[in-house]
Design a protein around this motif. Structure first.
Motif, PDB file in Angstrom:
ATOM      1  N   GLY A  66       0.815  -1.216   0.000  1.00 54.03           N
ATOM      2  CA  GLY A  66       0.000   0.000   0.000  1.00 54.03           C
ATOM      3  C   GLY A  66       0.849   1.267   0.000  1.00 54.03           C
ATOM      4  N   TRP A  67       1.893   1.297   0.830  1.00 50.33           N
ATOM      5  CA  TRP A  67       2.765   2.482   0.863  1.00 50.33           C
ATOM      6  C   TRP A  67       3.495   2.654  -0.466  1.00 50.33           C
ATOM      7  CZ3 TRP A  67       1.653   5.903   4.203  1.00 50.33           C
ATOM      8  CH2 TRP A  67       1.283   5.591   5.515  1.00 50.33           C
ATOM      9  N   LEU A  68       3.930   1.532  -1.056  1.00 48.24           N
ATOM     10  CA  LEU A  68       4.646   1.621  -2.328  1.00 48.24           C
ATOM     11  C   LEU A  68       3.707   2.051  -3.459  1.00 48.24           C
ATOM     12  CD1 LEU A  68       7.404   1.392  -3.589  1.00 48.24           C
ATOM     13  CD2 LEU A  68       7.014  -1.063  -3.890  1.00 48.24           C
ATOM     14  N   GLU A  69       2.461   1.619  -3.414  1.00 48.58           N
ATOM     15  CA  GLU A  69       1.483   2.086  -4.401  1.00 48.58           C
ATOM     16  C   GLU A  69       1.290   3.595  -4.284  1.00 48.58           C
ATOM     17  OE1 GLU A  69      -1.807  -0.506  -3.433  1.00 48.58           O
ATOM     18  OE2 GLU A  69      -1.327  -1.838  -5.113  1.00 48.58           O
ATOM     19  N   VAL A  84       7.654   8.025   0.001  1.00 50.05           N
ATOM     20  CA  VAL A  84       6.942   8.205   1.262  1.00 50.05           C
ATOM     21  C   VAL A  84       7.851   7.699   2.376  1.00 50.05           C
ATOM     22  CG1 VAL A  84       4.861   7.660   2.586  1.00 50.05           C
ATOM     23  CG2 VAL A  84       4.741   7.747   0.093  1.00 50.05           C
ATOM     24  N   VAL A  85       7.955   8.487   3.447  1.00 52.73           N
ATOM     25  CA  VAL A  85       8.710   8.070   4.631  1.00 52.73           C
ATOM     26  C   VAL A  85       7.693   7.681   5.696  1.00 52.73           C
ATOM     27  CG1 VAL A  85      10.387   8.742   6.395  1.00 52.73           C
ATOM     28  CG2 VAL A  85      10.585   9.677   4.069  1.00 52.73           C
ATOM     29  N   VAL A  86       7.846   6.474   6.222  1.00 52.20           N
ATOM     30  CA  VAL A  86       6.946   5.956   7.241  1.00 52.20           C
ATOM     31  C   VAL A  86       7.771   5.666   8.495  1.00 52.20           C
ATOM     32  CG1 VAL A  86       5.368   4.066   7.835  1.00 52.20           C
ATOM     33  CG2 VAL A  86       5.371   5.017   5.520  1.00 52.20           C
ATOM     34  N   GLY A  87       7.329   6.204   9.609  1.00 44.56           N
ATOM     35  CA  GLY A  87       8.041   6.041  10.869  1.00 44.56           C
ATOM     36  C   GLY A  87       7.987   4.623  11.394  1.00 44.56           C
ATOM     37  N   ALA A  88       8.819   4.352  12.391  1.00 43.70           N
ATOM     38  CA  ALA A  88       8.858   3.030  13.006  1.00 43.70           C
ATOM     39  C   ALA A  88       7.502   2.653  13.607  1.00 43.70           C
ATOM     40  CB  ALA A  88       9.946   2.993  14.080  1.00 43.70           C
ATOM     41  N   ASP A  89       6.667   3.655  13.892  1.00 39.66           N
ATOM     42  CA  ASP A  89       5.331   3.408  14.444  1.00 39.66           C
ATOM     43  C   ASP A  89       4.292   3.078  13.366  1.00 39.66           C
ATOM     44  OD1 ASP A  89       5.008   5.869  13.195  1.00 39.66           O
ATOM     45  OD2 ASP A  89       4.362   6.934  15.006  1.00 39.66           O
ATOM     46  N   VAL A  94      11.668   3.992   4.014  1.00 38.40           N
ATOM     47  CA  VAL A  94      11.476   4.875   2.871  1.00 38.40           C
ATOM     48  C   VAL A  94      10.918   4.024   1.731  1.00 38.40           C
ATOM     49  CG1 VAL A  94      12.581   6.394   1.173  1.00 38.40           C
ATOM     50  CG2 VAL A  94      13.354   6.408   3.568  1.00 38.40           C
ATOM     51  N   TYR A  95       9.777   4.429   1.216  1.00 34.20           N
ATOM     52  CA  TYR A  95       9.148   3.774   0.071  1.00 34.20           C
ATOM     53  C   TYR A  95       9.392   4.642  -1.142  1.00 34.20           C
ATOM     54  CZ  TYR A  95       6.852   0.905   3.533  1.00 34.20           C
ATOM     55  OH  TYR A  95       6.609   0.027   4.574  1.00 34.20           O
ATOM     56  N   SER A  96       9.939   4.065  -2.199  1.00 31.92           N
ATOM     57  CA  SER A  96      10.257   4.829  -3.402  1.00 31.92           C
ATOM     58  C   SER A  96       9.870   4.041  -4.639  1.00 31.92           C
ATOM     59  CB  SER A  96      11.760   5.147  -3.441  1.00 31.92           C
ATOM     60  OG  SER A  96      12.070   5.908  -4.582  1.00 31.92           O
ATOM     61  N   SER A  97       9.277   4.723  -5.600  1.00 33.75           N
ATOM     62  CA  SER A  97       8.890   4.035  -6.826  1.00 33.75           C
ATOM     63  C   SER A  97      10.110   3.552  -7.605  1.00 33.75           C
ATOM     64  CB  SER A  97       8.003   4.932  -7.689  1.00 33.75           C
ATOM     65  OG  SER A  97       8.655   6.133  -8.036  1.00 33.75           O
ATOM     66  N   LEU A  98      11.250   4.220  -7.426  1.00 33.81           N
ATOM     67  CA  LEU A  98      12.494   3.866  -8.125  1.00 33.81           C
ATOM     68  C   LEU A  98      13.602   3.676  -7.094  1.00 33.81           C
ATOM     69  CD1 LEU A  98      14.003   3.740 -10.964  1.00 33.81           C
ATOM     70  CD2 LEU A  98      14.508   6.149 -10.597  1.00 33.81           C
ATOM     71  N   GLU A  99      14.497   2.773  -7.369  1.00 30.43           N
ATOM     72  CA  GLU A  99      15.681   2.592  -6.520  1.00 30.43           C
ATOM     73  C   GLU A  99      16.313   3.959  -6.243  1.00 30.43           C
ATOM     74  OE1 GLU A  99      20.163   0.648  -7.096  1.00 30.43           O
ATOM     75  OE2 GLU A  99      18.676   0.497  -8.696  1.00 30.43           O
ATOM     76  N   PRO A 100      16.571   4.304  -4.990  1.00 35.28           N
ATOM     77  CA  PRO A 100      17.192   5.609  -4.693  1.00 35.28           C
ATOM     78  C   PRO A 100      18.526   5.763  -5.414  1.00 35.28           C
ATOM     79  CG  PRO A 100      16.301   4.645  -2.701  1.00 35.28           C
ATOM     80  CD  PRO A 100      16.217   3.581  -3.764  1.00 35.28           C
TER      81      PRO A 100
END
Length: 144
Positions: free
Chosen positions: A5-8, A29-34, A69-75
Motif C-alpha cells: 500500500g505504501w509503495l502504491e 513516502v517516509v513511514v516512521g517506526a510506528d 522509505v518507500y520509493s517508486s524507483l531505486e534511490p
C-alpha cells in the motif's frame, strides 16, 4: 497500511512530477517506526533538481531511526546536481529499510543506490510486481 500500500502511494506520487527529459519521475513516502506517515515527496516538487526521496526526507525534520522509505524507483547512488545522493541521505537519516518497485535503469547514471544502502546495513525490499506502475510516468524516457 502494508508495504504494498505504501509503495502504491509512492507510485501515485510519481505521476505528479513535472515531466523531464533528463530525470526520472519518482515518488517517495517516509513511514516512521510506528507505521505512520512522516512525509512524502516527488521529483521536481519544488525545484527542478529535487529528487523524491530528498524532498520527503527534507520535510521529515525529525530523527528517522527505524523508519522505512518507500520509493517508486531505486534511490539514486550517483548524482551530478547535488552533493549527496539519495542513498547517502537515507543512510544519514537513520532509516533502516527501503522498499522500492523498480531498479534504476542505466539511462542517466549507473544505478548504485541499492549497493550503497546494503553496504550501510539498510534492509532492501524490491517489489517488482509494481515496476510497471513506476515506469508509467517515465514512458517518455524509455521510448528513446
Amino acid at each position: 497500511m502494508d508495504d504494498l500500500g505504501w509503495l502504491e502511494l509512492a507510485c501515485d506520487l510519481a505521476a505528479l512530477c513535472p515531466p523531464s527529459s533528463t530525470a526520472f519521475s519518482v515518488g517517495a513516502v517516509v513511514v516512521g517506526a510506528d507505521g505512520r506517515e512522516v512525509a512524502r515527496g516527488f521529483s521536481r516538487e519544488h525545484d527542478p533538481h529535487d529528487h523524491a526521496e530528498e524532498a520527503a526526507l527534507a520535510k521529515a525534520a525529525r530523527d528517522l531511526t527505524g523508519s522505512t522509505v518507500y520509493s517508486s524507483l531505486e534511490p539514486c547512488g550517483h548524482r551530478a546536481s547535488r552533493p549527496r545522493t539519495c542513498a547517502e541521505l537515507i543512510v544519514a537519516s537513520g532509516a533502516r529499510r527501503v522498499v522500492f518497485a523498480w531498479r534504476e535503469p542505466a539511462l542517466f547514471a549507473a544505478g548504485r543506490g541499492a549497493e550503497i544502502l546494503a553496504a550501510a546495513g539498510v534492509e532492501l525490499v524490491e517489489v517488482p510486481e509494481l515496476a510497471g506502475r513506476a515506469r508509467e510516468p517515465n514512458a517518455h524516457l524509455l521510448g528513446k
